[in-house]
Design an enzyme around this catalytic site. Structure first.
Site, mmCIF file in Angstrom:
data_model
loop_
_atom_site.group_PDB
_atom_site.id
_atom_site.type_symbol
_atom_site.label_atom_id
_atom_site.label_comp_id
_atom_site.label_asym_id
_atom_site.label_seq_id
_atom_site.Cartn_x
_atom_site.Cartn_y
_atom_site.Cartn_z
ATOM 1 N N SER A 132 0.852 -1.196 0.000
ATOM 2 C CA SER A 132 0.000 0.000 0.000
ATOM 3 C C SER A 132 0.882 1.238 0.000
ATOM 4 O O SER A 132 2.009 1.217 0.518
ATOM 5 C CB SER A 132 -0.877 0.030 1.257
ATOM 6 O OG SER A 132 -1.488 1.305 1.406
ATOM 7 N N TYR A 146 -2.049 -0.796 10.368
ATOM 8 C CA TYR A 146 -2.152 -1.110 8.930
ATOM 9 C C TYR A 146 -0.847 -0.720 8.223
ATOM 10 O O TYR A 146 -0.305 -1.505 7.431
ATOM 11 C CB TYR A 146 -3.340 -0.372 8.316
ATOM 12 C CG TYR A 146 -3.549 -0.652 6.840
ATOM 13 C CD1 TYR A 146 -4.030 -1.881 6.404
ATOM 14 C CD2 TYR A 146 -3.276 0.318 5.871
ATOM 15 C CE1 TYR A 146 -4.229 -2.143 5.049
ATOM 16 C CE2 TYR A 146 -3.481 0.079 4.524
ATOM 17 C CZ TYR A 146 -3.953 -1.156 4.107
ATOM 18 O OH TYR A 146 -4.143 -1.410 2.763
HETATM 19 N N1 LIG Z 1 -8.590 -0.669 -1.978
HETATM 20 C C1 LIG Z 1 -7.612 0.152 -1.616
HETATM 21 O O1 LIG Z 1 -7.776 1.393 -1.556
HETATM 22 C C2 LIG Z 1 -6.250 -0.388 -1.309
HETATM 23 C C3 LIG Z 1 -5.200 0.528 -1.233
HETATM 24 C C4 LIG Z 1 -3.925 0.070 -0.954
HETATM 25 C C5 LIG Z 1 -3.714 -1.270 -0.756
HETATM 26 N N2 LIG Z 1 -4.763 -2.142 -0.830
HETATM 27 C C6 LIG Z 1 -4.456 -3.557 -0.613
HETATM 28 O O2 LIG Z 1 -4.863 -4.301 -1.724
HETATM 29 C C7 LIG Z 1 -5.200 -5.615 -1.320
HETATM 30 C C8 LIG Z 1 -6.574 -5.961 -1.841
HETATM 31 O O3 LIG Z 1 -7.501 -5.036 -1.291
HETATM 32 P P1 LIG Z 1 -8.937 -4.790 -1.922
HETATM 33 O O4 LIG Z 1 -9.165 -3.329 -1.916
HETATM 34 O O5 LIG Z 1 -9.078 -5.555 -3.158
HETATM 35 O O6 LIG Z 1 -9.824 -5.402 -0.735
HETATM 36 P P2 LIG Z 1 -11.261 -6.076 -0.749
HETATM 37 O O7 LIG Z 1 -12.084 -5.524 -1.839
HETATM 38 O O8 LIG Z 1 -11.739 -5.963 0.664
HETATM 39 O O9 LIG Z 1 -10.929 -7.606 -1.081
HETATM 40 C C9 LIG Z 1 -10.120 -8.318 -0.191
HETATM 41 C C10 LIG Z 1 -9.814 -9.658 -0.777
HETATM 42 O O10 LIG Z 1 -8.922 -10.317 0.131
HETATM 43 C C11 LIG Z 1 -9.508 -11.558 0.492
HETATM 44 N N3 LIG Z 1 -9.213 -11.894 1.863
HETATM 45 C C12 LIG Z 1 -9.345 -11.119 2.965
HETATM 46 N N4 LIG Z 1 -9.056 -11.830 4.064
HETATM 47 C C13 LIG Z 1 -8.750 -13.068 3.628
HETATM 48 C C14 LIG Z 1 -8.372 -14.256 4.283
HETATM 49 N N5 LIG Z 1 -8.267 -14.337 5.620
HETATM 50 N N6 LIG Z 1 -8.120 -15.355 3.538
HETATM 51 C C15 LIG Z 1 -8.233 -15.311 2.194
HETATM 52 N N7 LIG Z 1 -8.600 -14.226 1.516
HETATM 53 C C16 LIG Z 1 -8.855 -13.119 2.239
HETATM 54 C C17 LIG Z 1 -11.008 -11.370 0.318
HETATM 55 O O11 LIG Z 1 -11.601 -12.642 0.163
HETATM 56 P P3 LIG Z 1 -13.003 -13.043 0.863
HETATM 57 O O12 LIG Z 1 -13.960 -11.933 0.643
HETATM 58 O O13 LIG Z 1 -13.368 -14.310 0.151
HETATM 59 O O14 LIG Z 1 -12.707 -13.264 2.291
HETATM 60 C C18 LIG Z 1 -11.050 -10.516 -0.949
HETATM 61 O O15 LIG Z 1 -10.927 -11.308 -2.096
HETATM 62 C C19 LIG Z 1 -5.096 -5.624 0.213
HETATM 63 O O16 LIG Z 1 -3.860 -6.181 0.576
HETATM 64 C C20 LIG Z 1 -5.163 -4.166 0.574
HETATM 65 O O17 LIG Z 1 -4.525 -3.899 1.799
HETATM 66 C C21 LIG Z 1 -6.021 -1.738 -1.112
#
Ligand SMILES: NC(=O)c1ccc[n+]([C@@H]2O[C@H](COP(=O)([O-])OP(=O)(O)OC[C@H]3O[C@@H](n4cnc5c(N)ncnc54)[C@H](OP(=O)(O)O)[C@@H]3O)[C@@H](O)[C@H]2O)c1
Length: 237
Positions: A132, A146
């Site tokens: 991130s 975080y």
């Molecule tokens: N969105 C942002 O603004 C942003 C910014 C910077 C970094 N990130 C990073 O990008 C990555 C993806 O984020 P996102 O925005 O796509 O989040 P999201 O929409 O909340 O999706 C999270 C994904 O991670 C999976 N996940 C969460 N806990 C899990 C577990 N215990 N075991 C297996 N799978 C798990 C979820 O699967 P299930 O629903 O099936 O549990 C889902 O597929 C993360 O590492 C986040 O920190 C996001």
């Protein structure tokens, strides 16, 4: 495009958001893709049907499950770790168990998955972890734990890049800024505040992040390792 023909890929946390966009991209470009999910069974099954990828239920907070899943999906040409959770709030008030679980998912899973993948990954293998922009910059209160998890990815990538470089395997971190997903919706209450820190004042789209991941995972990026790739609209500038 067929950059990933005959390549085997695993996306940890692929049922939704950025991970799902990566699953789509790798599958479209010819990879044989497995992805994991924890809670979103319906979304995972729909994505598997849409893309031809294989969905596996595996909790990233469970170290043994992570290792077993990587072993069963391998040998991998490409590992992408996108599973992540966001726990923010007053550090003096947050539930310590929730913080521990975030560290399990955001730090321990990428580490153990990467090490396990590396056991059998062939020359030219690629490991890409979604960190991130908060690994570099945390401009508001409440994000210490975080940020800790995302800064940890930087050290991990630097170290593993040294371990695996002699085998032609690269390890990189993609550091998104605000991306429109369930975790951080573009119409959420914090959106305007986040945009105020950015040179390009909008949320990114999961597809935009998937493009960068796919490039890092491709043969073209063979000289790119231990890199921290901001895709954050200038959030960290
Ligand atoms: N969105 C942002 O603004 C942003 C910014 C910077 C970094 N990130 C990073 O990008 C990555 C993806 O984020 P996102 O925005 O796509 O989040 P999201 O929409 O909340 O999706 C999270 C994904 O991670 C999976 N996940 C969460 N806990 C899990 C577990 N215990 N075991 C297996 N799978 C798990 C979820 O699967 P299930 O629903 O099936 O549990 C889902 O597929 C993360 O590492 C986040 O920190 C996001």
């Amino acid at each position: 495009m067929t950059r990933f023909t005959n390549k085997k890929a695993l996306v940890i946390g692929g049922s939704r958001g950025i991970g799902a966009a990566v699953v789509r991209r790798l599958a479209e470009e010819g990879a044989s893709v497995t992805f994991t999910y924890a809670g979103s069974k319906d979304a995972a099954e729909a994505l598997a049907t849409e893309t031809g990828a294989t969905a596996v239920r595996s909790d990233a907070a469970d170290r043994d499950a992570v290792i077993a899943t990587v072993r069963e999906a391998g040998p991998l040409d490409v590992l992408v770790v996108s599973a992540g959770v966001l726990v923010i709030g007053d550090a003096l008030e947050l539930d310590p168990d929730a913080i521990d679980r975030m560290i399990d998912v955001n730090v321990r899973a990428p580490y153990f998955a990467s090490v396990e993948a590396a056991r059998t990954m062939p020359e030219g293998g690629r490991i890409v972890v979604i960190g991130s922009t908060n690994g570099d910059r945390m401009p508001f209160a409440g994000g210490a734990a975080y940020a800790l998890t995302k800064s940890a990815m930087q050290g991990m990538a630097r170290g593993l890049a040294r371990d695996l470089g002699p085998r032609g395997i690269t390890v990189n971190v993609v550091q998104p800024g605000p991306v429109d997903t369930d975790m951080n919706p573009a119409n959420g209450p914090m959106a305007d505040g986040m945009h105020s820190f950015m040179a390009i004042a909008r949320h990114g789209q999961p597809d935009e992040v998937a493009s960068l991941v796919a490039w890092l995972a491709s043969a073209e990026a063979g000289f790119v390792t231990a890199g921290l790739y901001a895709i954050d609209g200038g959030f960290a500038a």
